[in-house]
Motif scaffolding. Structure first.
Motif, PDB file in Angstrom:
ATOM      1  N   VAL A   1      30.294  62.736 -23.665  1.00  0.00           N
ATOM      2  CA  VAL A   1      29.414  63.532 -24.528  1.00  0.00           C
ATOM      3  C   VAL A   1      27.989  62.980 -24.484  1.00  0.00           C
ATOM      4  CG1 VAL A   1      28.951  64.156 -26.931  1.00  0.00           C
ATOM      5  CG2 VAL A   1      31.272  64.350 -26.024  1.00  0.00           C
ATOM      6  N   LEU A   2      27.870  61.649 -24.541  1.00  0.00           N
ATOM      7  CA  LEU A   2      26.534  61.047 -24.476  1.00  0.00           C
ATOM      8  C   LEU A   2      25.850  61.338 -23.136  1.00  0.00           C
ATOM      9  CD1 LEU A   2      27.129  57.596 -26.208  1.00  0.00           C
ATOM     10  CD2 LEU A   2      25.803  59.527 -27.082  1.00  0.00           C
TER      11      LEU A   2
ATOM     12  N   LEU B   1      26.399  63.937 -21.208  1.00  0.00           N
ATOM     13  CA  LEU B   1      26.015  65.356 -21.215  1.00  0.00           C
ATOM     14  C   LEU B   1      24.747  65.572 -22.032  1.00  0.00           C
ATOM     15  CD1 LEU B   1      29.472  67.146 -21.510  1.00  0.00           C
ATOM     16  CD2 LEU B   1      27.892  67.213 -19.571  1.00  0.00           C
ATOM     17  N   ILE B   2      24.631  64.878 -23.170  1.00  0.00           N
ATOM     18  CA  ILE B   2      23.427  64.992 -24.005  1.00  0.00           C
ATOM     19  C   ILE B   2      22.206  64.478 -23.250  1.00  0.00           C
ATOM     20  CG2 ILE B   2      22.311  64.060 -26.086  1.00  0.00           C
ATOM     21  CD1 ILE B   2      25.076  64.193 -27.437  1.00  0.00           C
ATOM     22  N   LEU B   3      22.405  63.423 -22.450  1.00  0.00           N
ATOM     23  CA  LEU B   3      21.299  62.853 -21.676  1.00  0.00           C
ATOM     24  C   LEU B   3      20.938  63.686 -20.451  1.00  0.00           C
ATOM     25  CD1 LEU B   3      22.198  59.066 -21.867  1.00  0.00           C
ATOM     26  CD2 LEU B   3      20.303  60.239 -23.009  1.00  0.00           C
ATOM     27  N   GLY B   4      21.738  64.731 -20.148  1.00  0.00           N
ATOM     28  CA  GLY B   4      21.395  65.643 -19.075  1.00  0.00           C
ATOM     29  C   GLY B   4      22.038  65.348 -17.731  1.00  0.00           C
ATOM     30  N   VAL B   5      23.068  64.551 -17.720  1.00  0.00           N
ATOM     31  CA  VAL B   5      23.779  64.279 -16.470  1.00  0.00           C
ATOM     32  C   VAL B   5      24.570  65.530 -16.096  1.00  0.00           C
ATOM     33  CG1 VAL B   5      25.533  62.827 -15.370  1.00  0.00           C
ATOM     34  CG2 VAL B   5      23.906  61.816 -16.970  1.00  0.00           C
ATOM     35  N   SER B   6      24.520  65.897 -14.812  1.00  0.00           N
ATOM     36  CA  SER B   6      25.181  67.131 -14.383  1.00  0.00           C
ATOM     37  C   SER B   6      26.701  66.980 -14.402  1.00  0.00           C
ATOM     38  CB  SER B   6      24.723  67.519 -12.978  1.00  0.00           C
ATOM     39  OG  SER B   6      25.236  66.611 -12.030  1.00  0.00           O
ATOM     40  N   ALA B   7      27.360  68.123 -14.490  1.00  0.00           N
ATOM     41  CA  ALA B   7      28.829  68.136 -14.522  1.00  0.00           C
ATOM     42  C   ALA B   7      29.411  67.620 -13.203  1.00  0.00           C
ATOM     43  CB  ALA B   7      29.333  69.548 -14.810  1.00  0.00           C
ATOM     44  N   GLU B   8      28.721  67.897 -12.096  1.00  0.00           N
ATOM     45  CA  GLU B   8      29.200  67.440 -10.788  1.00  0.00           C
ATOM     46  C   GLU B   8      29.239  65.915 -10.714  1.00  0.00           C
ATOM     47  OE1 GLU B   8      27.076  67.603  -6.685  1.00  0.00           O
ATOM     48  OE2 GLU B   8      28.110  69.533  -7.003  1.00  0.00           O
ATOM     49  N   VAL B   9      28.213  65.274 -11.231  1.00  0.00           N
ATOM     50  CA  VAL B   9      28.160  63.810 -11.237  1.00  0.00           C
ATOM     51  C   VAL B   9      29.261  63.255 -12.136  1.00  0.00           C
ATOM     52  CG1 VAL B   9      26.755  61.810 -11.898  1.00  0.00           C
ATOM     53  CG2 VAL B   9      25.717  63.712 -10.663  1.00  0.00           C
TER      54      VAL B   9
ATOM     55  N   MET C   1      44.875  54.673 -25.866  1.00  0.00           N
ATOM     56  CA  MET C   1      44.286  55.714 -26.687  1.00  0.00           C
ATOM     57  C   MET C   1      42.816  55.425 -26.950  1.00  0.00           C
ATOM     58  SD  MET C   1      45.129  58.488 -28.030  1.00  0.00           S
ATOM     59  CE  MET C   1      44.461  59.642 -29.129  1.00  0.00           C
ATOM     60  N   GLU C   2      42.510  54.151 -27.200  1.00  0.00           N
ATOM     61  CA  GLU C   2      41.121  53.788 -27.464  1.00  0.00           C
ATOM     62  C   GLU C   2      40.252  54.055 -26.240  1.00  0.00           C
ATOM     63  OE1 GLU C   2      43.632  51.512 -27.885  1.00  0.00           O
ATOM     64  OE2 GLU C   2      43.824  51.588 -30.054  1.00  0.00           O
ATOM     65  N   ALA C   3      40.805  53.805 -25.057  1.00  0.00           N
ATOM     66  CA  ALA C   3      40.052  54.034 -23.829  1.00  0.00           C
ATOM     67  C   ALA C   3      39.712  55.513 -23.675  1.00  0.00           C
ATOM     68  CB  ALA C   3      40.845  53.535 -22.625  1.00  0.00           C
ATOM     69  N   LEU C   4      40.637  56.391 -24.056  1.00  0.00           N
ATOM     70  CA  LEU C   4      40.387  57.825 -23.972  1.00  0.00           C
ATOM     71  C   LEU C   4      39.267  58.237 -24.926  1.00  0.00           C
ATOM     72  CD1 LEU C   4      41.307  60.488 -22.700  1.00  0.00           C
ATOM     73  CD2 LEU C   4      42.899  60.730 -24.593  1.00  0.00           C
ATOM     74  N   ILE C   5      39.271  57.675 -26.122  1.00  0.00           N
ATOM     75  CA  ILE C   5      38.223  57.992 -27.097  1.00  0.00           C
ATOM     76  C   ILE C   5      36.866  57.519 -26.583  1.00  0.00           C
ATOM     77  CG2 ILE C   5      37.377  57.471 -29.426  1.00  0.00           C
ATOM     78  CD1 ILE C   5      40.352  57.371 -30.287  1.00  0.00           C
ATOM     79  N   VAL C   6      36.826  56.312 -26.018  1.00  0.00           N
ATOM     80  CA  VAL C   6      35.578  55.792 -25.451  1.00  0.00           C
ATOM     81  C   VAL C   6      35.111  56.682 -24.306  1.00  0.00           C
ATOM     82  CG1 VAL C   6      34.588  53.864 -24.150  1.00  0.00           C
ATOM     83  CG2 VAL C   6      35.976  53.420 -26.183  1.00  0.00           C
ATOM     84  N   LEU C   7      36.040  57.132 -23.476  1.00  0.00           N
ATOM     85  CA  LEU C   7      35.699  57.998 -22.352  1.00  0.00           C
ATOM     86  C   LEU C   7      35.099  59.314 -22.830  1.00  0.00           C
ATOM     87  CD1 LEU C   7      35.941  57.805 -19.274  1.00  0.00           C
ATOM     88  CD2 LEU C   7      38.107  59.008 -19.456  1.00  0.00           C
ATOM     89  N   VAL C   8      35.673  59.891 -23.880  1.00  0.00           N
ATOM     90  CA  VAL C   8      35.153  61.150 -24.437  1.00  0.00           C
ATOM     91  C   VAL C   8      33.751  60.931 -25.011  1.00  0.00           C
ATOM     92  CG1 VAL C   8      35.470  62.824 -26.305  1.00  0.00           C
ATOM     93  CG2 VAL C   8      37.404  62.180 -24.872  1.00  0.00           C
ATOM     94  N   ILE C   9      33.552  59.835 -25.733  1.00  0.00           N
ATOM     95  CA  ILE C   9      32.239  59.554 -26.327  1.00  0.00           C
ATOM     96  C   ILE C   9      31.188  59.348 -25.233  1.00  0.00           C
ATOM     97  CG2 ILE C   9      30.931  57.849 -27.677  1.00  0.00           C
ATOM     98  CD1 ILE C   9      33.464  57.518 -29.413  1.00  0.00           C
ATOM     99  N   VAL C  10      31.528  58.584 -24.203  1.00  0.00           N
ATOM    100  CA  VAL C  10      30.593  58.346 -23.101  1.00  0.00           C
ATOM    101  C   VAL C  10      30.269  59.660 -22.391  1.00  0.00           C
ATOM    102  CG1 VAL C  10      30.365  57.238 -20.833  1.00  0.00           C
ATOM    103  CG2 VAL C  10      31.204  55.926 -22.778  1.00  0.00           C
TER     104      VAL C  10
END
Length: 146
Positions: free
Chosen positions: A12-13, A15-23, A1-10
């Motif tokens: 979001v970060l 996406l905020i930094l401008g990494v494309s959805a394809e990448v 469960m913790e890994a999933l939360i970390v994955l979601v946070i990473v």
């Protein structure tokens, strides 16, 4: 469960930094491919251990909680000695499959002091097939995207 939360946070970060959805999708597929490859290697190791194990007949001695991992594991008695199963108990039909005194065909892995019961053998064969197919499908999808 913790890994999933970390994955979601990473995610979001990134996406905020401008990494494309394809990448991001390629990265997630790469992570899934790595996980499926690891599962394939695990089940391949189990099958190799099974081929080097000795066929024997044993009886279910008890179902014990594994102190290291915390899950129920069947313990089989073979020639007066107790050996734990490699995999945990099946959740469904546990009482019908693992009642005391039930005789089973087992594969005894003396090196690890563990046994492979019928459910462990089936799980290993099905697991290696499904993980191989999943790995190949993920890889082919990644190649399509690239």
């Amino acid at each position: 469960m913790e890994a999933l939360i970390v994955l979601v946070i990473v995610t979001v970060l990134l996406l905020i930094l401008g990494v494309s959805a394809e990448v991001l999708i390629i990265g997630f597929l790469g992570l899934l491919g790595l996980m499926m490859g690891s599962l394939f290697l695990f089940f391949a190791y189990c099958i190799i251990r099974m081929t080097q194990s000795k066929k024997c007949i044993g009886k279910v001695a008890k179902v014990d909680i594994n102190p290291k991992y915390g899950f129920s594991t069947p313990v089989y008695e073979i020639d007066g000695e107790n050996y734990e199963n490699v995999f945990p108990c099946e959740v469904i039909m546990k009482k019908q499959l693992y009642y005391e005194g039930r005789e089973c065909k087992l594969l005894l892995d003396k090196k690890r002091s563990k046994v492979f019961d019928g459910n462990a053998r089936i799980s290993s064969v099905v697991g290696i097939l499904l993980s191989a197919v999943s790995f190949v499908m993920i890889l082919s999808y990644m190649m399509e995207i690239l």
